[in-house]
Design an enzyme around this catalytic site. Sequence first.
Site, PDB file in Angstrom:
ATOM      1  N   HIS A 192      20.345 -26.031  -3.319  1.00  0.00           N
ATOM      2  CA  HIS A 192      20.409 -25.209  -4.210  1.00  0.00           C
ATOM      3  C   HIS A 192      20.229 -26.190  -5.569  1.00  0.00           C
ATOM      4  O   HIS A 192      18.508 -26.214  -5.974  1.00  0.00           O
ATOM      5  CB  HIS A 192      21.768 -25.323  -4.095  1.00  0.00           C
ATOM      6  CG  HIS A 192      22.540 -24.024  -4.923  1.00  0.00           C
ATOM      7  ND1 HIS A 192      21.595 -22.764  -5.388  1.00  0.00           N
ATOM      8  CD2 HIS A 192      24.321 -23.724  -5.445  1.00  0.00           C
ATOM      9  CE1 HIS A 192      22.603 -22.093  -6.462  1.00  0.00           C
ATOM     10  NE2 HIS A 192      23.557 -22.601  -6.125  1.00  0.00           N
ATOM     11  N   HIS A 250      13.163 -18.717  -0.599  1.00  0.00           N
ATOM     12  CA  HIS A 250      13.632 -18.582  -1.313  1.00  0.00           C
ATOM     13  C   HIS A 250      14.786 -17.644  -0.126  1.00  0.00           C
ATOM     14  O   HIS A 250      14.201 -16.467   0.278  1.00  0.00           O
ATOM     15  CB  HIS A 250      13.385 -17.052  -3.109  1.00  0.00           C
ATOM     16  CG  HIS A 250      15.283 -17.209  -3.288  1.00  0.00           C
ATOM     17  ND1 HIS A 250      15.827 -17.197  -3.615  1.00  0.00           N
ATOM     18  CD2 HIS A 250      15.320 -18.778  -4.669  1.00  0.00           C
ATOM     19  CE1 HIS A 250      16.753 -17.220  -4.516  1.00  0.00           C
ATOM     20  NE2 HIS A 250      16.550 -18.075  -5.255  1.00  0.00           N
ATOM     21  N   ASP A 299      12.656 -24.011  -9.019  1.00  0.00           N
ATOM     22  CA  ASP A 299      12.637 -25.375  -9.237  1.00  0.00           C
ATOM     23  C   ASP A 299      11.315 -26.293  -8.347  1.00  0.00           C
ATOM     24  O   ASP A 299      10.986 -27.498  -9.058  1.00  0.00           O
ATOM     25  CB  ASP A 299      12.961 -26.269  -8.366  1.00  0.00           C
ATOM     26  CG  ASP A 299      15.265 -25.409  -8.520  1.00  0.00           C
ATOM     27  OD1 ASP A 299      15.467 -25.767  -9.367  1.00  0.00           O
ATOM     28  OD2 ASP A 299      15.499 -24.867  -7.647  1.00  0.00           O
TER      29      ASP A 299
HETATM   30  N1  CMC Z   1       9.289 -25.368   3.472  1.00  0.00           N
HETATM   31  C1  CMC Z   1       8.965 -25.450   4.825  1.00  0.00           C
HETATM   32  N2  CMC Z   1       9.453 -24.639   5.909  1.00  0.00           N
HETATM   33  C2  CMC Z   1      10.311 -23.097   4.963  1.00  0.00           C
HETATM   34  C3  CMC Z   1      10.720 -23.592   3.647  1.00  0.00           C
HETATM   35  C4  CMC Z   1       9.881 -24.279   2.718  1.00  0.00           C
HETATM   36  N3  CMC Z   1      10.863 -24.612   1.609  1.00  0.00           N
HETATM   37  N4  CMC Z   1      11.592 -22.818   3.958  1.00  0.00           N
HETATM   38  C5  CMC Z   1      11.573 -22.043   4.677  1.00  0.00           C
HETATM   39  N5  CMC Z   1      11.028 -22.613   5.785  1.00  0.00           N
HETATM   40  C6  CMC Z   1      11.118 -21.294   6.858  1.00  0.00           C
HETATM   41  C7  CMC Z   1      11.838 -22.266   8.255  1.00  0.00           C
HETATM   42  O1  CMC Z   1      11.176 -23.474   8.426  1.00  0.00           O
HETATM   43  C8  CMC Z   1      11.722 -20.787   8.924  1.00  0.00           C
HETATM   44  O2  CMC Z   1      11.296 -20.701   9.560  1.00  0.00           O
HETATM   45  P1  CMC Z   1      10.616 -20.833  10.915  1.00  0.00           P
HETATM   46  O3  CMC Z   1      11.827 -19.028  11.430  1.00  0.00           O
HETATM   47  O4  CMC Z   1       9.737 -21.429  11.790  1.00  0.00           O
HETATM   48  O5  CMC Z   1      12.389 -21.008  12.331  1.00  0.00           O
HETATM   49  C9  CMC Z   1      11.271 -19.348   7.734  1.00  0.00           C
HETATM   50  O6  CMC Z   1      10.888 -20.759   7.219  1.00  0.00           O
HETATM   51  C10 CMC Z   1      12.938 -18.655   7.060  1.00  0.00           C
HETATM   52  O7  CMC Z   1      13.352 -19.876   6.807  1.00  0.00           O
HETATM   53  P2  CMC Z   1      14.783 -20.138   6.534  1.00  0.00           P
HETATM   54  O8  CMC Z   1      15.521 -21.249   6.274  1.00  0.00           O
HETATM   55  O9  CMC Z   1      15.582 -19.360   7.278  1.00  0.00           O
HETATM   56  O10 CMC Z   1      15.531 -19.467   5.038  1.00  0.00           O
HETATM   57  P3  CMC Z   1      16.494 -19.489   3.836  1.00  0.00           P
HETATM   58  O11 CMC Z   1      16.855 -18.372   3.175  1.00  0.00           O
HETATM   59  O12 CMC Z   1      17.807 -19.814   4.746  1.00  0.00           O
HETATM   60  O13 CMC Z   1      16.606 -20.822   2.900  1.00  0.00           O
HETATM   61  C11 CMC Z   1      16.078 -21.744   1.691  1.00  0.00           C
HETATM   62  C12 CMC Z   1      15.999 -20.534   1.974  1.00  0.00           C
HETATM   63  C13 CMC Z   1      15.803 -21.534  -0.383  1.00  0.00           C
HETATM   64  C14 CMC Z   1      17.247 -23.057   1.541  1.00  0.00           C
HETATM   65  C15 CMC Z   1      15.007 -22.779   1.990  1.00  0.00           C
HETATM   66  O14 CMC Z   1      13.694 -21.612   1.379  1.00  0.00           O
HETATM   67  C16 CMC Z   1      15.037 -23.845   1.585  1.00  0.00           C
HETATM   68  O15 CMC Z   1      15.492 -24.946   2.203  1.00  0.00           O
HETATM   69  N6  CMC Z   1      13.738 -23.929   0.371  1.00  0.00           N
HETATM   70  C17 CMC Z   1      13.276 -25.779  -0.433  1.00  0.00           C
HETATM   71  C18 CMC Z   1      14.543 -25.672  -0.977  1.00  0.00           C
HETATM   72  C19 CMC Z   1      14.736 -25.460  -2.383  1.00  0.00           C
HETATM   73  O16 CMC Z   1      13.431 -25.378  -2.716  1.00  0.00           O
HETATM   74  N7  CMC Z   1      15.766 -24.457  -2.517  1.00  0.00           N
HETATM   75  C20 CMC Z   1      16.033 -24.191  -3.931  1.00  0.00           C
HETATM   76  C21 CMC Z   1      16.058 -22.756  -3.817  1.00  0.00           C
HETATM   77  S1  CMC Z   1      16.280 -21.642  -5.124  1.00  0.00           S
HETATM   78  C22 CMC Z   1      17.162 -22.150  -6.604  1.00  0.00           C
HETATM   79  C23 CMC Z   1      18.544 -22.048  -6.800  1.00  0.00           C
HETATM   80  O17 CMC Z   1      18.319 -20.071  -6.592  1.00  0.00           O
HETATM   81  O18 CMC Z   1      19.068 -21.893  -6.144  1.00  0.00           O
END
Ligand code: CMC
Length: 428
Positions: free
Chosen positions: A268, A307, A363
């Site tokens: 986050h 995101h 971010d």
């Molecule tokens: N790098 C590589 N792969 C990713 C990433 C990433 N940053 N984010 C998602 N994926 C992949 C993930 O491995 C999955 O692939 P597969 O379908 O093959 O298993 C697919 O994309 C869907 O990911 P998810 O984890 O189900 O997506 P989510 O909606 O649960 O996660 C997130 C959202 C923000 C937690 C995630 O994208 C992440 O961990 N990003 C990096 C951390 C980050 O930058 N966070 C800041 C968010 S913006 C600030 C805020 O509003 O807080």
Amino acid sequence: MTRNTLTITDNRTGKTYEVPIEHDTIRATDLRQIKVNPDDFGLMSYDPAYMNTAAGTSTITYIDGDKGILEYRGYPIEQLAEQSSYLEVAYLLLYGELPSKERLDWWEYRISRHRFIHNSLVELIQAFRYDAHPMGILISSVAAMSTLYPEAKNVDDPAVREKQIWRMLGMIPTIAAFAYRHRIGRPFNQPDSSLSYTANLLYMMDYMNQRDYEVNPVLAKALDVLFILHADHEQNCSTATMRGVGSSRVDPYCALSAAAAALYGPLHGGANEAVLRMLQNIGSVKNVPAFIERVKKGETRLMGFGHRVYKNYDPRAKIIRKVAYEVFEATTANPLLEIAVELERIALEDEYFISRKLYPNVDFYSGLIYQALRFPIEYFPFLFAIPRASGWLAQWLEMLDDPEQKIMRPRQVYLGHARRDYVPVDKR
Ligand code: CMC
């Protein structure tokens, strides 16, 4: 004739139910009538991480993640970032409308009157070890404010609520600055009410008795734009925490402290810190392709990408990218920028990221800007928390005034043991 209802057939019983649809949503409690036996609990919906569950209605922030739209109270984020100021946006979030000139002056004055912090808070900050993470200091200091202003527990009194909001918006930047000065072992600078919200923050952090000291207006403005972009983001993890903890009718300091704790996590508000650490670990542009390969193998994540809601370019990332380049021109060159640009270039062309709709989020750039402003990395989540306080508080007010809200209490699907008898320790 079309009807705004959903017809559900329960194949266990053959019975059919009709439930109303309002705003493209059904009420989960309408499912409870669906039972096999009269004494069943009734059907529930299972939704870990609230992927498809609205926990309330809101009129504050609108996001269309597919189209990359973000609006506060109907105003596009692009227009607010270009024409407004952080404090005006905070007023908009909290009161629902843009202020008149008189109201804006009044509002800025109210906040500036609450910039000084209680001596007990100063002592609390000084009691931390010099290397304490600033988010630990924020979480503790805001919780401690609840003991200094015990009247805050009267959450049903609008005047009491308003006063705590002024205090929090006024004092949190001072806590941030003092926590920073404590870390570097320098005396604290008291707030200067002649300065804008962000210029005062930079002054409190920076000033060392220099003659002709002036806050760089480009940097104060850049920080102000970043604060606008971070002010609210509807029902994210920390905001849901603010609402959830606040739903117990605890005072807003305790609720905001919990929200700040949620923000601290690396998925986050901690993501901007994680981006910088990732760039430092990559070390040089030539290591970028190997790093991308590791991401694609699932060994690590590309921090600052992806995101939960935006499956298109994060509209805040577009604005912040422009601000980033303005700040880089006004400050010394940042070697990590080259790595970031290369990562972005490769990721935006790569099938792995395209197919998963992974674009840079806010971010990805905010960390680089904070670094150019020479904030220590540990400070980044705090710089997210300062502006997000207005969003948390607006959402808290909305939750308190919503007659449909009650203390938050999710259901669970119990999959543990059926009832069994206790076995004394010598018989196990
Ligand atoms: N790098 C590589 N792969 C990713 C990433 C990433 N940053 N984010 C998602 N994926 C992949 C993930 O491995 C999955 O692939 P597969 O379908 O093959 O298993 C697919 O994309 C869907 O990911 P998810 O984890 O189900 O997506 P989510 O909606 O649960 O996660 C997130 C959202 C923000 C937690 C995630 O994208 C992440 O961990 N990003 C990096 C951390 C980050 O930058 N966070 C800041 C968010 S913006 C600030 C805020 O509003 O807080």
